[in-house]
Write a protein that holds these residues in place. Sequence first.
Motif, PDB file in Angstrom:
ATOM      1  N   LYS A  25      20.464 -22.685  39.593  1.00  0.00           N
ATOM      2  CA  LYS A  25      21.766 -23.323  39.343  1.00  0.00           C
ATOM      3  C   LYS A  25      22.171 -23.275  37.872  1.00  0.00           C
ATOM      4  O   LYS A  25      23.316 -23.547  37.544  1.00  0.00           O
ATOM      5  CB  LYS A  25      21.749 -24.768  39.845  1.00  0.00           C
ATOM      6  N   ILE A  26      21.229 -22.903  37.015  1.00  0.00           N
ATOM      7  CA  ILE A  26      21.526 -22.874  35.578  1.00  0.00           C
ATOM      8  C   ILE A  26      22.587 -21.815  35.238  1.00  0.00           C
ATOM      9  O   ILE A  26      23.269 -21.912  34.237  1.00  0.00           O
ATOM     10  CB  ILE A  26      20.236 -22.664  34.745  1.00  0.00           C
ATOM     11  N   LYS A  27      22.744 -20.830  36.122  1.00  0.00           N
ATOM     12  CA  LYS A  27      23.734 -19.777  35.879  1.00  0.00           C
ATOM     13  C   LYS A  27      25.067 -20.033  36.580  1.00  0.00           C
ATOM     14  O   LYS A  27      25.979 -19.221  36.487  1.00  0.00           O
ATOM     15  CB  LYS A  27      23.167 -18.417  36.284  1.00  0.00           C
ATOM     16  N   VAL A  28      25.192 -21.161  37.258  1.00  0.00           N
ATOM     17  CA  VAL A  28      26.463 -21.525  37.885  1.00  0.00           C
ATOM     18  C   VAL A  28      27.461 -21.823  36.761  1.00  0.00           C
ATOM     19  O   VAL A  28      27.155 -22.598  35.841  1.00  0.00           O
ATOM     20  CB  VAL A  28      26.294 -22.758  38.807  1.00  0.00           C
ATOM     21  N   PRO A  29      28.647 -21.195  36.811  1.00  0.00           N
ATOM     22  CA  PRO A  29      29.626 -21.419  35.744  1.00  0.00           C
ATOM     23  C   PRO A  29      29.889 -22.910  35.497  1.00  0.00           C
ATOM     24  O   PRO A  29      30.115 -23.673  36.428  1.00  0.00           O
ATOM     25  CB  PRO A  29      30.882 -20.721  36.268  1.00  0.00           C
ATOM     26  N   GLY A  30      29.808 -23.290  34.243  1.00  0.00           N
ATOM     27  CA  GLY A  30      30.082 -24.668  33.842  1.00  0.00           C
ATOM     28  C   GLY A  30      28.892 -25.615  33.920  1.00  0.00           C
ATOM     29  O   GLY A  30      28.944 -26.715  33.391  1.00  0.00           O
ATOM     30  N   MET A  31      27.825 -25.202  34.573  1.00  0.00           N
ATOM     31  CA  MET A  31      26.677 -26.098  34.762  1.00  0.00           C
ATOM     32  C   MET A  31      26.067 -26.533  33.427  1.00  0.00           C
ATOM     33  O   MET A  31      25.800 -27.711  33.226  1.00  0.00           O
ATOM     34  CB  MET A  31      25.613 -25.429  35.635  1.00  0.00           C
ATOM     35  N   LEU A  32      25.848 -25.594  32.520  1.00  0.00           N
ATOM     36  CA  LEU A  32      25.247 -25.945  31.222  1.00  0.00           C
ATOM     37  C   LEU A  32      26.149 -26.862  30.408  1.00  0.00           C
ATOM     38  O   LEU A  32      25.666 -27.734  29.693  1.00  0.00           O
ATOM     39  CB  LEU A  32      24.938 -24.686  30.406  1.00  0.00           C
ATOM     40  N   ASN A  33      27.456 -26.651  30.517  1.00  0.00           N
ATOM     41  CA  ASN A  33      28.393 -27.432  29.703  1.00  0.00           C
ATOM     42  C   ASN A  33      28.692 -28.811  30.269  1.00  0.00           C
ATOM     43  O   ASN A  33      29.370 -29.607  29.639  1.00  0.00           O
ATOM     44  CB  ASN A  33      29.693 -26.658  29.521  1.00  0.00           C
ATOM     45  N   THR A  34      28.206 -29.089  31.469  1.00  0.00           N
ATOM     46  CA  THR A  34      28.437 -30.410  32.051  1.00  0.00           C
ATOM     47  C   THR A  34      27.093 -31.117  32.239  1.00  0.00           C
ATOM     48  O   THR A  34      26.657 -31.873  31.388  1.00  0.00           O
ATOM     49  CB  THR A  34      29.192 -30.292  33.389  1.00  0.00           C
ATOM     50  N   VAL A  35      26.444 -30.836  33.338  1.00  0.00           N
ATOM     51  CA  VAL A  35      25.163 -31.469  33.660  1.00  0.00           C
ATOM     52  C   VAL A  35      24.113 -31.145  32.589  1.00  0.00           C
ATOM     53  O   VAL A  35      23.287 -31.989  32.242  1.00  0.00           O
ATOM     54  CB  VAL A  35      24.670 -31.018  35.063  1.00  0.00           C
ATOM     55  N   GLY A  36      24.166 -29.946  32.049  1.00  0.00           N
ATOM     56  CA  GLY A  36      23.194 -29.514  31.045  1.00  0.00           C
ATOM     57  C   GLY A  36      23.184 -30.344  29.775  1.00  0.00           C
ATOM     58  O   GLY A  36      22.219 -30.326  29.018  1.00  0.00           O
ATOM     59  N   LYS A  37      24.258 -31.085  29.544  1.00  0.00           N
ATOM     60  CA  LYS A  37      24.316 -31.918  28.347  1.00  0.00           C
ATOM     61  C   LYS A  37      23.572 -33.242  28.516  1.00  0.00           C
ATOM     62  O   LYS A  37      23.286 -33.917  27.536  1.00  0.00           O
ATOM     63  CB  LYS A  37      25.775 -32.175  27.947  1.00  0.00           C
ATOM     64  N   ILE A  38      23.257 -33.597  29.772  1.00  0.00           N
ATOM     65  CA  ILE A  38      22.555 -34.869  29.992  1.00  0.00           C
ATOM     66  C   ILE A  38      21.172 -34.688  30.623  1.00  0.00           C
ATOM     67  O   ILE A  38      20.366 -35.598  30.598  1.00  0.00           O
ATOM     68  CB  ILE A  38      23.393 -35.833  30.855  1.00  0.00           C
ATOM     69  N   ILE A  39      20.912 -33.517  31.178  1.00  0.00           N
ATOM     70  CA  ILE A  39      19.623 -33.262  31.842  1.00  0.00           C
ATOM     71  C   ILE A  39      18.667 -32.558  30.879  1.00  0.00           C
ATOM     72  O   ILE A  39      19.029 -31.562  30.253  1.00  0.00           O
ATOM     73  CB  ILE A  39      19.822 -32.386  33.102  1.00  0.00           C
ATOM     74  N   ASN A  40      17.461 -33.090  30.773  1.00  0.00           N
ATOM     75  CA  ASN A  40      16.427 -32.427  29.978  1.00  0.00           C
ATOM     76  C   ASN A  40      15.428 -31.777  30.943  1.00  0.00           C
ATOM     77  O   ASN A  40      15.596 -31.849  32.160  1.00  0.00           O
ATOM     78  CB  ASN A  40      15.753 -33.413  29.017  1.00  0.00           C
ATOM     79  N   LEU A  41      14.404 -31.141  30.423  1.00  0.00           N
ATOM     80  CA  LEU A  41      13.449 -30.447  31.280  1.00  0.00           C
ATOM     81  C   LEU A  41      12.660 -31.389  32.174  1.00  0.00           C
ATOM     82  O   LEU A  41      12.314 -31.043  33.303  1.00  0.00           O
ATOM     83  CB  LEU A  41      12.499 -29.593  30.442  1.00  0.00           C
ATOM     84  N   LYS A  42      12.372 -32.586  31.691  1.00  0.00           N
ATOM     85  CA  LYS A  42      11.645 -33.557  32.527  1.00  0.00           C
ATOM     86  C   LYS A  42      12.474 -33.942  33.745  1.00  0.00           C
ATOM     87  O   LYS A  42      11.995 -33.945  34.874  1.00  0.00           O
ATOM     88  CB  LYS A  42      11.282 -34.802  31.718  1.00  0.00           C
ATOM     89  N   LYS A  43      13.744 -34.275  33.516  1.00  0.00           N
ATOM     90  CA  LYS A  43      14.624 -34.668  34.617  1.00  0.00           C
ATOM     91  C   LYS A  43      14.921 -33.481  35.530  1.00  0.00           C
ATOM     92  O   LYS A  43      14.960 -33.629  36.747  1.00  0.00           O
ATOM     93  CB  LYS A  43      15.943 -35.231  34.062  1.00  0.00           C
ATOM     94  N   GLY A  44      15.136 -32.320  34.947  1.00  0.00           N
ATOM     95  CA  GLY A  44      15.423 -31.118  35.727  1.00  0.00           C
ATOM     96  C   GLY A  44      14.252 -30.720  36.602  1.00  0.00           C
ATOM     97  O   GLY A  44      14.426 -30.302  37.747  1.00  0.00           O
TER      98      GLY A  44
END
Length: 79
Positions: free
Chosen positions: A33-52
């Motif tokens: 899902k990391i390559k889904v457009p917009g994913m890094l700029n939304t969820v990626g700003k609050i999710i770290n590797l532990k949570k992911g």
Amino acid sequence: MSQKVIDFEVPIHQLAQEYPDFVDIMYSIGFTKIKVPGMLNTVGKIINLKKGSKAMGIPQDKIAQAFEERGYELKNYDQ
């Protein structure tokens, strides 16, 4: 050359900006899902590797191994 450090408590968006190969490494170990457009700029700003790791059911050990194999140092990694 500066040391490459993956901090498991830093948002993945920040890690992706800092390390050009980050997204491809994450994708290769199952974070598709990391390559889904917009994913890094939304969820990626609050999710770290532990949570992911927990959310995707991918063990932190697998993440750690993938980055260590590519020369990264690990920080805040719960073994």
